[in-house]
Design an enzyme around this catalytic site. Structure first.
Site, short mmCIF file in Angstrom:
data_model
loop_
_atom_site.label_atom_id
_atom_site.label_comp_id
_atom_site.label_asym_id
_atom_site.label_seq_id
_atom_site.Cartn_x
_atom_site.Cartn_y
_atom_site.Cartn_z
N LYS A 1 -7.25 -4.22 -4.40
CA LYS A 1 -7.24 -4.77 -5.75
C LYS A 1 -6.95 -3.65 -6.74
O LYS A 1 -7.12 -2.48 -6.44
CB LYS A 1 -8.56 -5.47 -6.08
CG LYS A 1 -9.75 -4.55 -6.20
CD LYS A 1 -10.97 -5.36 -6.59
CE LYS A 1 -12.21 -4.50 -6.57
NZ LYS A 1 -13.39 -5.25 -6.94
N ILE B 1 -5.88 1.69 -7.43
CA ILE B 1 -5.87 0.72 -6.35
C ILE B 1 -7.02 1.08 -5.41
O ILE B 1 -7.24 2.25 -5.10
CB ILE B 1 -4.52 0.69 -5.61
CG1 ILE B 1 -4.49 -0.43 -4.59
CG2 ILE B 1 -4.19 2.02 -5.00
CD1 ILE B 1 -3.12 -0.72 -4.03
N CYS B 2 -7.78 0.06 -5.01
CA CYS B 2 -8.93 0.30 -4.13
C CYS B 2 -9.11 -0.89 -3.21
O CYS B 2 -8.45 -1.92 -3.35
CB CYS B 2 -10.18 0.55 -4.96
SG CYS B 2 -10.69 -0.85 -5.94
N ARG B 3 -10.02 -0.74 -2.26
CA ARG B 3 -10.35 -1.85 -1.37
C ARG B 3 -11.01 -2.96 -2.16
O ARG B 3 -11.70 -2.70 -3.14
CB ARG B 3 -11.30 -1.37 -0.27
CG ARG B 3 -10.61 -0.58 0.79
CD ARG B 3 -11.58 -0.30 1.93
NE ARG B 3 -11.67 1.15 2.02
CZ ARG B 3 -12.74 1.82 2.33
NH1 ARG B 3 -13.86 1.19 2.59
NH2 ARG B 3 -12.73 3.12 2.40
#
Length: 143
Positions: free
Chosen positions: A16, A27-29
């Site tokens: 996400k 942007i990351c998990r």
């Protein structure tokens, strides 16, 4: 004129997008709870656990450190200690160049002390070695 800072396309599956207050798109998990801004002059920690992201500013002496055992990234304050305990695997890792530099200085001093002791023993027993040949065995330590 209104400028929209939305991403051009949707995030990849399992990821996400999060916007830092410094306007950096991160942007990351999708299961991530906290994420740190990678910009050098920002350093904010964005907390994603609530409905909308809340921001905390990390202390000026802290850095993003990578564990040498599990390769996870965590935030560590290098101004207080040189050894960091990883919050993921609980192993110790040396962080920064000060630890290696100090350890190198200690090894250099110990090495010079041992060389000095060896030269002292050699010079101190030089007359004895000229008279008795058996002192060479004492020098090597194989009695």
């Amino acid at each position: 004129m209104f400028v929209c800072f939305q991403p051009i396309k949707a995030a990849p599956p399992g990821k996400k997008y999060v916007r830092c207050p410094c306007n950096c798109l991160l942007i990351c998990r999708d299961r991530a709870v906290k994420i740190a801004c990678p910009r050098q002059n920002c350093g904010r920690i964005v907390n994603l656990s609530g409905g909308f992201p809340s921001v905390t500013v990390r202390s000026p002496g802290s850095i993003r450190a990578s564990c040498v055992h599990c390769q996870q990234i965590f935030i560590f304050d290098v101004s207080t200690r040189a050894l960091a305990r990883c919050p993921h695997c609980r192993n110790l890792s040396a962080v920064g160049t000060n630890y290696a530099k100090n350890r190198g200085h200690v090894c250099l001093i110990l090495g010079l002390l041992f060389i000095g002791a060896g030269v002292g023993v050699t010079v101190g027993t030089l007359e004895l070695a000229e008279q008795n040949g058996g002192i060479y065995v004492v020098w090597t330590g194989k009695i």
